[in-house]
Scaffold this motif. Structure first.
Motif, PDB file in Angstrom:
ATOM      1  N   LEU A 136       0.392  -0.918  -0.241  1.00  0.00           N
ATOM      2  CA  LEU A 136       0.414   0.400  -0.145  1.00  0.00           C
ATOM      3  C   LEU A 136       0.985   1.142   0.358  1.00  0.00           C
ATOM      4  O   LEU A 136       0.643   2.279  -0.970  1.00  0.00           O
ATOM      5  N   CYS A 137       1.577   1.357   0.772  1.00  0.00           N
ATOM      6  CA  CYS A 137       2.523   2.911   0.963  1.00  0.00           C
ATOM      7  C   CYS A 137       3.129   2.783   0.411  1.00  0.00           C
ATOM      8  O   CYS A 137       3.852   4.309  -0.441  1.00  0.00           O
ATOM      9  N   MET A 138       4.188   1.494  -0.640  1.00  0.00           N
ATOM     10  CA  MET A 138       5.563   2.156  -1.628  1.00  0.00           C
ATOM     11  C   MET A 138       3.843   2.113  -3.271  1.00  0.00           C
ATOM     12  O   MET A 138       4.291   3.374  -3.583  1.00  0.00           O
ATOM     13  N   GLY A 139       2.688   1.857  -2.968  1.00  0.00           N
ATOM     14  CA  GLY A 139       1.369   2.165  -4.022  1.00  0.00           C
ATOM     15  C   GLY A 139       1.693   3.871  -4.244  1.00  0.00           C
ATOM     16  O   GLY A 139       1.619   4.060  -5.206  1.00  0.00           O
ATOM     17  N   LEU A 140       1.205   4.394  -2.498  1.00  0.00           N
ATOM     18  CA  LEU A 140       0.684   5.728  -2.439  1.00  0.00           C
ATOM     19  C   LEU A 140       2.859   6.428  -3.120  1.00  0.00           C
ATOM     20  O   LEU A 140       2.453   7.352  -3.646  1.00  0.00           O
ATOM     21  N   TYR A 141       3.577   5.694  -2.538  1.00  0.00           N
ATOM     22  CA  TYR A 141       5.202   7.113  -3.176  1.00  0.00           C
ATOM     23  C   TYR A 141       5.129   6.700  -4.567  1.00  0.00           C
ATOM     24  O   TYR A 141       4.938   7.790  -5.352  1.00  0.00           O
ATOM     25  N   VAL A 142       4.766   5.542  -5.039  1.00  0.00           N
ATOM     26  CA  VAL A 142       4.806   5.600  -6.954  1.00  0.00           C
ATOM     27  C   VAL A 142       4.124   6.797  -7.293  1.00  0.00           C
ATOM     28  O   VAL A 142       4.321   7.520  -8.600  1.00  0.00           O
ATOM     29  N   THR A 143       2.588   6.219  -6.912  1.00  0.00           N
ATOM     30  CA  THR A 143       2.018   7.664  -7.172  1.00  0.00           C
ATOM     31  C   THR A 143       1.791   8.973  -7.658  1.00  0.00           C
ATOM     32  O   THR A 143       2.165   9.734  -7.919  1.00  0.00           O
ATOM     33  N   SER A 144       2.483   9.534  -5.967  1.00  0.00           N
ATOM     34  CA  SER A 144       3.253  10.656  -5.839  1.00  0.00           C
ATOM     35  C   SER A 144       4.273  11.064  -6.809  1.00  0.00           C
ATOM     36  O   SER A 144       4.215  11.949  -7.289  1.00  0.00           O
ATOM     37  N   ILE A 145       5.568  10.142  -7.439  1.00  0.00           N
ATOM     38  CA  ILE A 145       5.960  10.872  -8.134  1.00  0.00           C
ATOM     39  C   ILE A 145       5.185  11.116  -9.291  1.00  0.00           C
ATOM     40  O   ILE A 145       5.364  11.771 -10.068  1.00  0.00           O
ATOM     41  N   MET A 146       4.364  10.028  -9.985  1.00  0.00           N
ATOM     42  CA  MET A 146       3.811  10.776 -11.303  1.00  0.00           C
ATOM     43  C   MET A 146       2.712  11.741 -10.979  1.00  0.00           C
ATOM     44  O   MET A 146       2.210  12.655 -12.090  1.00  0.00           O
ATOM     45  N   GLY A 147       2.387  11.808 -10.061  1.00  0.00           N
ATOM     46  CA  GLY A 147       1.226  12.475  -9.794  1.00  0.00           C
ATOM     47  C   GLY A 147       2.488  14.235  -9.656  1.00  0.00           C
ATOM     48  O   GLY A 147       1.536  14.911 -10.253  1.00  0.00           O
ATOM     49  N   GLY A 148       3.466  14.292  -9.162  1.00  0.00           N
ATOM     50  CA  GLY A 148       3.992  15.483  -9.406  1.00  0.00           C
ATOM     51  C   GLY A 148       4.396  15.434 -10.535  1.00  0.00           C
ATOM     52  O   GLY A 148       4.755  17.141 -11.047  1.00  0.00           O
ATOM     53  N   ALA A 149       4.716  14.777 -11.690  1.00  0.00           N
ATOM     54  CA  ALA A 149       5.143  14.870 -13.056  1.00  0.00           C
ATOM     55  C   ALA A 149       3.511  15.639 -14.110  1.00  0.00           C
ATOM     56  O   ALA A 149       3.857  16.793 -13.848  1.00  0.00           O
ATOM     57  N   ALA A 150       2.439  15.144 -13.099  1.00  0.00           N
ATOM     58  CA  ALA A 150       1.596  15.759 -13.192  1.00  0.00           C
ATOM     59  C   ALA A 150       1.562  16.993 -13.539  1.00  0.00           C
ATOM     60  O   ALA A 150       1.224  18.269 -14.236  1.00  0.00           O
ATOM     61  N   LEU A 151       1.424  17.695 -11.791  1.00  0.00           N
ATOM     62  CA  LEU A 151       1.059  19.250 -11.701  1.00  0.00           C
ATOM     63  C   LEU A 151       2.419  19.798 -12.688  1.00  0.00           C
ATOM     64  O   LEU A 151       1.782  20.776 -12.818  1.00  0.00           O
ATOM     65  N   ALA A 152       3.397  19.478 -12.647  1.00  0.00           N
ATOM     66  CA  ALA A 152       4.516  20.050 -13.278  1.00  0.00           C
ATOM     67  C   ALA A 152       4.427  20.507 -14.817  1.00  0.00           C
ATOM     68  O   ALA A 152       3.903  21.304 -15.463  1.00  0.00           O
ATOM     69  N   ALA A 153       3.569  18.776 -15.661  1.00  0.00           N
ATOM     70  CA  ALA A 153       3.329  19.114 -16.776  1.00  0.00           C
ATOM     71  C   ALA A 153       1.947  20.199 -16.433  1.00  0.00           C
ATOM     72  O   ALA A 153       2.524  20.695 -18.144  1.00  0.00           O
ATOM     73  N   GLY A 239       1.574  22.364 -34.007  1.00  0.00           N
ATOM     74  CA  GLY A 239       0.297  23.342 -34.236  1.00  0.00           C
ATOM     75  C   GLY A 239       0.063  24.059 -32.987  1.00  0.00           C
ATOM     76  O   GLY A 239      -1.527  24.514 -32.473  1.00  0.00           O
ATOM     77  N   TRP A 240      -0.859  23.429 -32.091  1.00  0.00           N
ATOM     78  CA  TRP A 240      -0.501  22.858 -30.525  1.00  0.00           C
ATOM     79  C   TRP A 240      -0.116  24.455 -29.482  1.00  0.00           C
ATOM     80  O   TRP A 240       1.023  24.343 -29.902  1.00  0.00           O
ATOM     81  N   SER A 241      -0.871  25.139 -28.737  1.00  0.00           N
ATOM     82  CA  SER A 241      -0.205  25.705 -27.868  1.00  0.00           C
ATOM     83  C   SER A 241       0.552  24.801 -27.030  1.00  0.00           C
ATOM     84  O   SER A 241       0.164  24.120 -26.268  1.00  0.00           O
ATOM     85  N   GLU A 242       1.646  25.803 -25.995  1.00  0.00           N
ATOM     86  CA  GLU A 242       1.988  25.381 -25.217  1.00  0.00           C
ATOM     87  C   GLU A 242       1.204  25.056 -23.775  1.00  0.00           C
ATOM     88  O   GLU A 242       1.941  24.185 -23.508  1.00  0.00           O
ATOM     89  N   GLU A 243       0.262  25.534 -23.603  1.00  0.00           N
ATOM     90  CA  GLU A 243      -0.679  25.460 -22.494  1.00  0.00           C
ATOM     91  C   GLU A 243      -0.821  24.081 -22.594  1.00  0.00           C
ATOM     92  O   GLU A 243      -1.161  23.571 -21.966  1.00  0.00           O
ATOM     93  N   ASN A 244      -1.779  24.148 -24.015  1.00  0.00           N
ATOM     94  CA  ASN A 244      -2.669  22.758 -24.360  1.00  0.00           C
ATOM     95  C   ASN A 244      -1.794  21.724 -24.506  1.00  0.00           C
ATOM     96  O   ASN A 244      -2.533  20.616 -23.911  1.00  0.00           O
ATOM     97  N   ALA A 245      -0.533  21.092 -24.875  1.00  0.00           N
ATOM     98  CA  ALA A 245       0.490  20.495 -24.697  1.00  0.00           C
ATOM     99  C   ALA A 245       1.002  20.069 -23.853  1.00  0.00           C
ATOM    100  O   ALA A 245       0.608  18.808 -23.113  1.00  0.00           O
ATOM    101  N   GLY A 246       1.013  20.470 -22.469  1.00  0.00           N
ATOM    102  CA  GLY A 246       0.960  20.529 -21.142  1.00  0.00           C
ATOM    103  C   GLY A 246      -0.187  20.157 -20.692  1.00  0.00           C
ATOM    104  O   GLY A 246      -0.068  19.039 -19.906  1.00  0.00           O
ATOM    105  N   LEU A 247      -1.335  20.333 -20.618  1.00  0.00           N
ATOM    106  CA  LEU A 247      -2.232  19.708 -20.331  1.00  0.00           C
ATOM    107  C   LEU A 247      -2.519  18.889 -20.747  1.00  0.00           C
ATOM    108  O   LEU A 247      -2.297  17.911 -19.821  1.00  0.00           O
TER     109      LEU A 247
END
Length: 397
Positions: A136-153, A239-247
């Motif tokens: 469970l804790c490894m799952g939360l840890y790995v998911t949080s790593i991916m979540g950080g990438a989602a936030l930044a992108a 042809g996409w904007s940076e904002e939409n490509a980031g989303l």
């Protein structure tokens, strides 16, 4: 009852601190792709050179798997994480002032060192602090790593638009590192810096099955690092904007989070993981084919397929390695070897894709190359029959 609460509260606080630390392990890489065209507007940066901003931190992760635990034994777990977060914060903040390609690359390497030390240490820390809830804790840890990438992108392009500065879009993630550092510091009473006894080291480099597992993990992670680096620039070129490509990249990483949570839970029903692995690889192949053949039509479907495939493949590659050995210490040593070699392999993919883009003028050949790699991995999966795992590793002496 009071005792149960007393022990639960520190454990919950420590898990929250681990989640916050994990959120800091990808923004320094994930924020670059969506902002690349803005960066290249001010700083002369070929695609090959830009690939170093993802490649070098990933290579550092691989190298740190071989020496990171030794450093944490010397400094102690608490201090290692504090120092690493400080390095990430300073390296990320420094991007406010960079005006050369060299400065950007140095900031990426420094952040990569901080990320690498945490990634080498954290699975062992989780295993020692949460022995009854490791999965469970490894799952939360790995998911949080991916979540950080989602936030930044997702938010780096928006911050860039709001502040009219790509440097702010890259540097603002230092605040997240400082916040995690303060929360981690607050946990110091519950994190006694106990020195773990080093187990007798097993030399996995002489074992063919260990190499197969490492190459499998590395090739799977290569698709993650390449998509992280180049999906947004690919859509900006469409042809996409940076904002939409980031989303779009944020949407892909959100799919990774969902898959990273669900797939290991589904896979627990059977010790034979081959059907799950093949399904995940098929999703990735379909996603890459869609990116090339129809990037504008069904443009949400392809990142969705890629995210579901990649997000599940990352934890499943490690679970298959853990399945091979029953003894936790030997299994931990095997996964350290698998990740060490694997990240070194994965780090090469953004650079190779950047070279392909510079030479051939398109990312499409990079996507086709990764499709071929995933097809090769389908053949590798056939060898993961759990009935034969024991014969690949000699009994512990």
């Amino acid at each position: 009852m009071q005792t149960a609460h007393a022990t639960t509260r520190p454990a919950a606080g420590l898990m929250l601190a681990i989640i916050l630390v994990a959120l800091n392990l990808r923004p320094s890489m994930a924020a670059v792709g969506p902002l690349l065209s803005a960066i290249r507007g001010e700083i002369p940066l070929s695609f090959s050179l830009a690939s170093l901003l993802t490649m070098l931190p990933v290579m550092a992760m691989g190298l740190a798997m071989f020496f990171g635990l030794a450093i944490s034994q010397r400094l102690g777990q608490q201090r290692t994480v504090l120092v690493s977060l400080l390095i990430i914060a300073l390296a990320t903040l420094a991007r406010l002032f960079v005006d050369t390609a060299t400065g950007l690359i140095i900031s990426a390497v420094l952040a990569g060192i901080g990320i690498a030390l945490i990634q080498a240490l954290m699975p062992a820390l989780i295993k020692s602090r949460f022995p009854d809830n490791v999965a469970l804790c490894m799952g939360l840890y790995v998911t949080s790593i991916m979540g950080g990438a989602a936030l930044a992108a997702t938010f780096a392009p928006r911050i860039t638009v709001q502040t009219a500065s790509w440097r702010t879009g890259l540097a603002i993630w230092a605040l997240l590192a400082v916040f995690a550092l303060l929360v981690w510091w607050a946990q110091r009473r519950h994190l006694r810096d106990s020195v773990t006894l080093a187990a007798k080291k097993e030399v996995f480099a002489r074992n063919g099955r260990a190499w197969l597992l490492a190459i499998f993990f590395g090739l799977g992670t290569a698709s993650y690092t390449c998509v992280l680096a180049w999906l947004a620039p690919y859509y900006v070129e469409q042809g996409w904007s940076e904002e939409n490509a980031g989303l779009l990249l944020g949407f892909l990483t959100a799919m990774e989070v969902i898959s990273g949570l669900l797939v290991p839970a589904i896979a627990n029903r059977s010790r034979d993981r081959r059907a799950i692995l093949m399904t995940l690889l098929a999703l990735i192949i379909a996603g890459f084919c869609g990116l090339v053949l129809s990037p504008q039509q069904l443009s949400l479907l392809w990142p969705c397929l890629l995210g579901l495939g990649i997000g599940g493949l990352f934890p499943m590659s490690l679970i298959v390695a853990l399945d091979h050995l029953d003894d936790p210490q030997r299994a931990g040593g095997l996964t350290a070897f698998v990740q060490g070699i694997g990240y070194l392999i994965a780090g090469l993919s953004p650079m190779l894709a950047g070279l392909i883009r510079d030479r051939l003028g398109s990312f499409e050949w990079a996507w086709w190359s990764l499709t071929a790699v995933m097809a090769l991995m389908l053949l590798m999966v056939l060898r993961f029959d759990p009935r034969h795992y024991r014969r690949h590793f000699s009994p512990a002496s």
